[in-house]
Design a protein around this motif. Structure first.
Motif, short mmCIF file in Angstrom:
data_model
loop_
_atom_site.label_atom_id
_atom_site.label_comp_id
_atom_site.label_asym_id
_atom_site.label_seq_id
_atom_site.Cartn_x
_atom_site.Cartn_y
_atom_site.Cartn_z
N CYS A 270 -14.04 45.73 -3.94
CA CYS A 270 -15.01 44.90 -4.68
C CYS A 270 -15.78 45.70 -5.72
O CYS A 270 -16.63 45.15 -6.41
N MET B 156 -20.59 42.47 -5.01
CA MET B 156 -20.33 41.31 -4.15
C MET B 156 -20.63 40.00 -4.89
O MET B 156 -20.65 38.94 -4.28
N LYS B 157 -20.91 40.09 -6.18
CA LYS B 157 -21.23 38.90 -6.99
C LYS B 157 -22.48 38.20 -6.48
O LYS B 157 -22.58 36.98 -6.47
N LYS C 32 -9.62 39.94 0.03
CA LYS C 32 -10.28 38.74 -0.53
C LYS C 32 -10.90 37.91 0.59
O LYS C 32 -12.02 37.40 0.45
N PHE D 235 -13.96 39.70 1.80
CA PHE D 235 -14.99 39.51 0.78
C PHE D 235 -15.65 38.13 0.92
O PHE D 235 -16.87 38.01 0.98
N ARG E 121 -19.44 37.65 2.07
CA ARG E 121 -20.26 37.09 0.99
C ARG E 121 -20.85 35.73 1.38
O ARG E 121 -22.01 35.44 1.10
#
Length: 178
Positions: free
Chosen positions: A19, A23-24, A161, A164, A168
């Motif tokens: 990532c 982590m957006k 993904k 993540f 997230r």
């Protein structure tokens, strides 16, 4: 600004690279991943760094390296609980412990079979739900062997993904981003 920390073995070290420390989500996101780390030997320097950072949320992914043909479910659970308690002592973050992931090869235990590993892993994951100072992140969407690289231990891009998204999603639900 919210502060999040990630502690664990090679899964966290590889996750950090995957990532790219992003982590957006808004906030500070240090990673404390050490390949081969076990719940019974977390370097105190990592605990000290986390305490110094004083995060709002800590995600822990540990325990898979502790499983062997001679390991004790209760001991592994106790070691994970001790890590949670040690972090909780000083800065009192919200702590999430990720479920242990499946794997197919066992570098630290030559006599361990996939079936014996899975039996212990599932029992530990069930027991994690009884932790007093932590919530559990379910990683059931990660499938073995489909989401693994050829070493049958680490996650491929699809697995990363899913990791993540799983982590997230939980972080986004915390009060620290509202």
């Amino acid at each position: 600004m919210a502060k999040f920390a990630f502690l664990g073995s090679s899964y966290i070290a590889r996750f950090e690279r995957f990532c790219n420390c992003d982590m957006k989500i808004p906030g500070m996101l240090p990673f404390f991943g050490v390949p081969g780390m076990r719940a019974d030997n977390v370097p105190y320097s990592k605990i000290r760094e986390i305490k110094h950072f004083c995060p709002d949320v800590v995600c822990i992914l540990l325990g898979g390296n502790d499983i062997s043909d001679k390991s004790s479910l209760c001991e592994i659970f106790r070691h994970i609980a001790n890590v949670v308690d040690e972090i909780k002592k000083v800065c009192d973050p919200k702590i999430y412990v990720c479920e242990l992931l499946p794997r197919g090869k066992f570098k630290f235990s030559k006599d361990l079979t996939y079936e014996r590993y899975e039996a212990q892993r599932k029992k530990i994951n069930k027991k994690l739900r009884s932790l007093h100072h932590a919530s559990v992140i379910s990683l059931g969407k990660i499938k073995y062997p489909k989401d693994y690289i050829s070493d049958l231990v680490h996650l491929n891009e699809s697995g990363q993904k899913k990791l993540f998204i799983g982590i997230r999603t939980v972080i986004l639900s915390t009060q620290f981003l509202k």
